[in-house]
Design a protein around this motif. Structure first.
Motif, short mmCIF file in Angstrom:
data_model
loop_
_atom_site.label_atom_id
_atom_site.label_comp_id
_atom_site.label_asym_id
_atom_site.label_seq_id
_atom_site.Cartn_x
_atom_site.Cartn_y
_atom_site.Cartn_z
N ARG A 24 0.85 -1.17 0.00
CA ARG A 24 0.00 0.00 0.00
C ARG A 24 0.90 1.24 0.00
N GLN A 48 -6.49 1.06 -12.81
CA GLN A 48 -7.41 1.82 -11.98
C GLN A 48 -8.73 1.07 -12.00
N CYS A 59 -13.76 -0.91 -3.60
CA CYS A 59 -12.63 -0.18 -3.02
C CYS A 59 -11.90 0.51 -4.17
N TYR A 61 -9.27 2.16 -6.33
CA TYR A 61 -7.81 2.14 -6.16
C TYR A 61 -7.12 2.35 -7.49
N HIS A 63 -3.38 0.80 -9.04
CA HIS A 63 -2.31 -0.17 -8.80
C HIS A 63 -1.20 0.18 -9.79
N PHE A 77 -0.46 -0.06 -4.22
CA PHE A 77 -1.88 0.27 -4.27
C PHE A 77 -2.08 1.60 -3.58
N ASP A 78 -2.68 2.55 -4.28
CA ASP A 78 -3.12 3.81 -3.69
C ASP A 78 -4.63 3.68 -3.55
N LEU A 79 -5.11 3.65 -2.30
CA LEU A 79 -6.54 3.46 -2.03
C LEU A 79 -7.29 4.78 -1.95
#
Length: 183
Positions: A24, A48, A59, A61, A63, A77-79
């Protein structure tokens, strides 16, 4: 005595190498600047999505993948919530890390100088007798190691021949330490 590995009917499927390892990240652009602009790992793929393919969970995100010289990748992963993964509370900060190989001690020292010029705090070089390494953290708090081999392959082959016996000795010592702590 170490537990025996159970016999399986078929041999393991050959694992050919690392495809990617993912963490993450707090912010994908901050992470891109660090890995692509500072470390020189090209951004090679972006996914995306709003739903996790493996679970169907909602969710949103992105990647992102950065390619290493051998074709494998580091991925993040940017959540979307500006939150980095928390370190494990039961593990010293120096334990969990990703070690990346460079070709020589001069390259290791050049990387250290570049990181320090960018304001990154770097520990080392540290001589581990078979490799030399430097250590630093990425913007997400992930500990990274850049390392280079410093011994001939024949010496590494000898270490490989001794590895199982050394692990068995540690397993026995660990058992003794555990017994002493509870005895």
């Amino acid at each position: 005595m170490p537990a025996e590995t159970p016999s399986l009917a078929s041999p393991p499927v050959p694992v050919r190498g690392l495809h990617h390892f993912a963490w993450r990240c707090r912010d994908s652009e901050e992470t891109r600047r660090f890995y692509e602009d500072l470390l020189g790992l090209p951004l090679t793929h972006v996914i995306q999505a709003d739903h996790v393919p493996s679970t169907g969970e909602y969710c949103p995100y992105v990647h992102i993948f950065f390619q290493l010289g051998d074709g494998s990748s580091i991925a993040f992963f940017d959540l979307g919530d500006d939150t980095a993964a928390l370190p494990s509370p039961n593990t010293p900060v120096w334990v969990n890390h990703l070690a990346l190989r460079v070709d020589s001690v001069p390259e290791l020292l050049a990387a250290k100088a570049r990181l320090e010029a960018a304001g990154v705090e770097v520990l080392g070089p540290t001589d581990h007798h078979i490799i030399q390494s430097i250590y630093f953290f990425d913007p997400n708090g992930i500990r990274l190691e850049l390392t280079t081999p410093t011994v001939p392959q024949a010496e590494m082959d000898e270490h490989a021949r001794q590895a199982r016996a050394l692990l068995d000795a540690w397993t026995a010592r660990k058992g003794a330490l555990r017994n002493a702590a509870h005895g």
